[in-house]
Motif scaffolding. Structure first.
Motif, PDB file in Angstrom:
ATOM      1  N   MET A  48       6.744  -5.015 -12.081  1.00 59.36           N
ATOM      2  CA  MET A  48       6.189  -3.736 -11.640  1.00 59.36           C
ATOM      3  C   MET A  48       4.660  -3.794 -11.674  1.00 59.36           C
ATOM      4  O   MET A  48       4.079  -4.528 -12.478  1.00 59.36           O
ATOM      5  N   PRO A  49       3.978  -3.011 -10.829  1.00 60.74           N
ATOM      6  CA  PRO A  49       2.513  -2.940 -10.909  1.00 60.74           C
ATOM      7  C   PRO A  49       2.072  -2.560 -12.322  1.00 60.74           C
ATOM      8  O   PRO A  49       2.679  -1.704 -12.963  1.00 60.74           O
ATOM      9  N   GLY A  50       1.048  -3.227 -12.807  1.00 56.23           N
ATOM     10  CA  GLY A  50       0.542  -2.945 -14.149  1.00 56.23           C
ATOM     11  C   GLY A  50       1.092  -3.873 -15.208  1.00 56.23           C
ATOM     12  O   GLY A  50       0.564  -3.937 -16.314  1.00 56.23           O
ATOM     13  N   MET A  51       2.165  -4.593 -14.901  1.00 59.36           N
ATOM     14  CA  MET A  51       2.719  -5.543 -15.864  1.00 59.36           C
ATOM     15  C   MET A  51       1.826  -6.784 -15.925  1.00 59.36           C
ATOM     16  O   MET A  51       1.132  -7.111 -14.954  1.00 59.36           O
ATOM     17  N   PRO A  52       1.840  -7.492 -17.074  1.00 61.27           N
ATOM     18  CA  PRO A  52       1.058  -8.726 -17.160  1.00 61.27           C
ATOM     19  C   PRO A  52       1.464  -9.694 -16.048  1.00 61.27           C
ATOM     20  O   PRO A  52       2.642  -9.856 -15.753  1.00 61.27           O
ATOM     21  N   TYR A  53       0.488 -10.291 -15.421  1.00 61.19           N
ATOM     22  CA  TYR A  53       0.690 -11.309 -14.402  1.00 61.19           C
ATOM     23  C   TYR A  53       1.326 -10.778 -13.116  1.00 61.19           C
ATOM     24  O   TYR A  53       1.804 -11.553 -12.295  1.00 61.19           O
ATOM     25  N   TYR A  54       1.321  -9.448 -12.938  1.00 58.74           N
ATOM     26  CA  TYR A  54       1.845  -8.897 -11.688  1.00 58.74           C
ATOM     27  C   TYR A  54       1.074  -9.462 -10.496  1.00 58.74           C
ATOM     28  O   TYR A  54       1.670  -9.888  -9.504  1.00 58.74           O
ATOM     29  N   GLU A  55      -0.254  -9.459 -10.596  1.00 59.07           N
ATOM     30  CA  GLU A  55      -1.071  -9.897  -9.464  1.00 59.07           C
ATOM     31  C   GLU A  55      -0.874 -11.378  -9.161  1.00 59.07           C
ATOM     32  O   GLU A  55      -0.962 -11.817  -8.021  1.00 59.07           O
ATOM     33  N   GLN A  56      -0.597 -12.192 -10.222  1.00 50.75           N
ATOM     34  CA  GLN A  56      -0.429 -13.626 -10.016  1.00 50.75           C
ATOM     35  C   GLN A  56       0.964 -13.994  -9.531  1.00 50.75           C
ATOM     36  O   GLN A  56       1.197 -15.108  -9.083  1.00 50.75           O
ATOM     37  N   THR A  57       1.904 -13.054  -9.637  1.00 49.45           N
ATOM     38  CA  THR A  57       3.285 -13.353  -9.277  1.00 49.45           C
ATOM     39  C   THR A  57       3.451 -13.482  -7.769  1.00 49.45           C
ATOM     40  O   THR A  57       3.003 -12.622  -7.005  1.00 49.45           O
ATOM     41  N   ARG A  58       4.098 -14.571  -7.347  1.00 50.32           N
ATOM     42  CA  ARG A  58       4.389 -14.750  -5.923  1.00 50.32           C
ATOM     43  C   ARG A  58       5.676 -14.007  -5.605  1.00 50.32           C
ATOM     44  O   ARG A  58       6.728 -14.297  -6.167  1.00 50.32           O
ATOM     45  N   ALA A  59       5.598 -13.045  -4.733  1.00 43.46           N
ATOM     46  CA  ALA A  59       6.756 -12.225  -4.397  1.00 43.46           C
ATOM     47  C   ALA A  59       7.649 -12.955  -3.394  1.00 43.46           C
ATOM     48  O   ALA A  59       7.241 -13.242  -2.271  1.00 43.46           O
ATOM     49  N   GLU A  60       8.858 -13.243  -3.832  1.00 41.51           N
ATOM     50  CA  GLU A  60       9.838 -13.820  -2.917  1.00 41.51           C
ATOM     51  C   GLU A  60      10.659 -12.715  -2.256  1.00 41.51           C
ATOM     52  O   GLU A  60      11.222 -12.906  -1.186  1.00 41.51           O
ATOM     53  N   ASP A  61      10.715 -11.580  -2.921  1.00 41.30           N
ATOM     54  CA  ASP A  61      11.367 -10.402  -2.373  1.00 41.30           C
ATOM     55  C   ASP A  61      10.578  -9.184  -2.811  1.00 41.30           C
ATOM     56  O   ASP A  61       9.938  -9.193  -3.875  1.00 41.30           O
ATOM     57  N   ILE A  62      10.574  -8.159  -1.993  1.00 42.43           N
ATOM     58  CA  ILE A  62       9.877  -6.921  -2.295  1.00 42.43           C
ATOM     59  C   ILE A  62      10.889  -5.786  -2.333  1.00 42.43           C
ATOM     60  O   ILE A  62      11.774  -5.698  -1.477  1.00 42.43           O
ATOM     61  N   PHE A  63      10.776  -4.924  -3.356  1.00 36.93           N
ATOM     62  CA  PHE A  63      11.685  -3.797  -3.500  1.00 36.93           C
ATOM     63  C   PHE A  63      10.901  -2.494  -3.598  1.00 36.93           C
ATOM     64  O   PHE A  63       9.766  -2.469  -4.072  1.00 36.93           O
ATOM     65  N   CYS A  64      11.546  -1.435  -3.177  1.00 35.85           N
ATOM     66  CA  CYS A  64      10.918  -0.119  -3.252  1.00 35.85           C
ATOM     67  C   CYS A  64      11.261   0.591  -4.554  1.00 35.85           C
ATOM     68  O   CYS A  64      10.513   1.463  -5.008  1.00 35.85           O
ATOM     69  N   THR A  65      12.409   0.258  -5.152  1.00 36.44           N
ATOM     70  CA  THR A  65      12.831   0.894  -6.394  1.00 36.44           C
ATOM     71  C   THR A  65      13.427  -0.157  -7.324  1.00 36.44           C
ATOM     72  O   THR A  65      13.888  -1.223  -6.878  1.00 36.44           O
TER      73      THR A  65
ATOM     74  N   SER B  77       0.838  -1.199   0.000  1.00 34.59           N
ATOM     75  CA  SER B  77       0.000   0.000   0.000  1.00 34.59           C
ATOM     76  C   SER B  77       0.874   1.251   0.000  1.00 34.59           C
ATOM     77  O   SER B  77       0.391   2.354  -0.161  1.00 34.59           O
ATOM     78  N   GLY B  78       2.220   1.059   0.203  1.00 29.99           N
ATOM     79  CA  GLY B  78       3.154   2.177   0.183  1.00 29.99           C
ATOM     80  C   GLY B  78       3.964   2.171  -1.085  1.00 29.99           C
ATOM     81  O   GLY B  78       3.450   1.912  -2.163  1.00 29.99           O
ATOM     82  N   ASN B  79       5.287   2.414  -0.943  1.00 30.80           N
ATOM     83  CA  ASN B  79       6.136   2.528  -2.119  1.00 30.80           C
ATOM     84  C   ASN B  79       6.824   1.233  -2.506  1.00 30.80           C
ATOM     85  O   ASN B  79       7.393   1.136  -3.585  1.00 30.80           O
ATOM     86  N   CYS B  80       6.854   0.246  -1.625  1.00 33.43           N
ATOM     87  CA  CYS B  80       7.571  -1.000  -1.899  1.00 33.43           C
ATOM     88  C   CYS B  80       6.615  -2.012  -2.521  1.00 33.43           C
ATOM     89  O   CYS B  80       5.991  -2.811  -1.810  1.00 33.43           O
ATOM     90  N   VAL B  81       6.493  -1.958  -3.818  1.00 38.40           N
ATOM     91  CA  VAL B  81       5.499  -2.791  -4.500  1.00 38.40           C
ATOM     92  C   VAL B  81       6.113  -3.612  -5.630  1.00 38.40           C
ATOM     93  O   VAL B  81       5.398  -4.303  -6.349  1.00 38.40           O
ATOM     94  N   ILE B  82       7.423  -3.545  -5.793  1.00 38.13           N
ATOM     95  CA  ILE B  82       8.082  -4.287  -6.870  1.00 38.13           C
ATOM     96  C   ILE B  82       8.332  -5.715  -6.404  1.00 38.13           C
ATOM     97  O   ILE B  82       8.952  -5.937  -5.368  1.00 38.13           O
TER      98      ILE B  82
END
Length: 228
Positions: free
Chosen positions: A196-213, A177-182
């Motif tokens: 990145m948000p908006g890329m195909p399959y972003y929502e389906q991707t399981r995040a193993e790491d989260i980045f701010c930039t 909900s903040g800036n770390c959404v990659i």
């Protein structure tokens, strides 16, 4: 879907005739025979494109357009080989209408240049006239499939040197909900991909790491997912 051609050019195949039903935008069935339209690539069934600033279901529309062309009608398909899924690769027609070419000319499929240049002119015509998908922007179907594969599963390997992990993001107060959404994801092939948000399959991707930039993601050894 992604097609690896196994050509059967040395074995003459008889034309396939029959009443057809559409699968998606580049596949159909005649009786028990599954056919993949040779030389073209339609958007994935659940793929979305953009037109006039809005998303639209181009994959479903492509399937509908093919259905209008062939469903319930006598179709002739001339085989050229077999793909990796066991489907017959073929050029199909209804009467004097070349189905493969028509799908590309209407802008609901692209020329699959990896396997054939036969429909490049039809694609260029659709692009020039802004028909179908060319009326806006879209990701090449092959790239959508590649991005989906990259997002599936995790490869064994090292821990990123500068990754902002999900735990670290939570402890520092950062969240999606903040800036770390990659989202960082490691594929079975050992590729380190970030989405990145908006890329195909972003929502389906399981995040193993989260980045701010993106800089953080790249410093940790990840590369950006390839989309058009």
């Amino acid at each position: 879907m992604l097609t690896t051609v196994v050509l059967a050019a040395l074995v003459a195949s008889s034309p396939i005739y029959g009443v057809a039903n559409a699968g998606d935008g580049d596949s159909l069935s005649i009786g028990q025979t599954r056919v993949r339209l040779h030389g073209i690539d339609a958007p994935e069934f659940d793929q979305q494109c953009e037109r006039g600033g809005s998303k639209w279901a181009c994959g479903k529309e492509a399937a509908d357009r093919l259905s209008r062309l062939i469903t319930g009608r006598e179709v002739r398909c001339d085989p050229v080989g077999i793909d990796q899924h066991g489907r017959t690769l073929a050029r199909c027609s209804v009467g004097y209408t070349d189905v493969n070419r028509t799908m590309v000319a209407m802008g609901y499929a692209v020329a699959f240049r990896r396997y054939s240049s036969e429909y490049v002119n039809a694609e260029e015509s659709a692009k020039l006239s802004k028909r179908g998908m060319w009326a806006g922007t879209f990701d090449m179907p092959s790239e959508v499939r590649a991005a989906a594969k990259e997002s599936q599963g995790a490869g064994a390997g090292r821990t990123p040197s500068r990754a902002v992990t999900s735990t670290q993001a939570r402890s520092s107060g950062a969240s999606r909900s903040g800036n770390c959404v990659i989202k960082g994801n490691r594929s079975r092939r050992g590729e380190w991909i970030y989405h990145m948000p908006g890329m195909p399959y972003y929502e389906q991707t399981r995040a193993e790491d989260i980045f701010c930039t993106e800089t953080q993601a790249q410093a940790a050894g990840y590369r950006r997912a390839r989309v058009r």
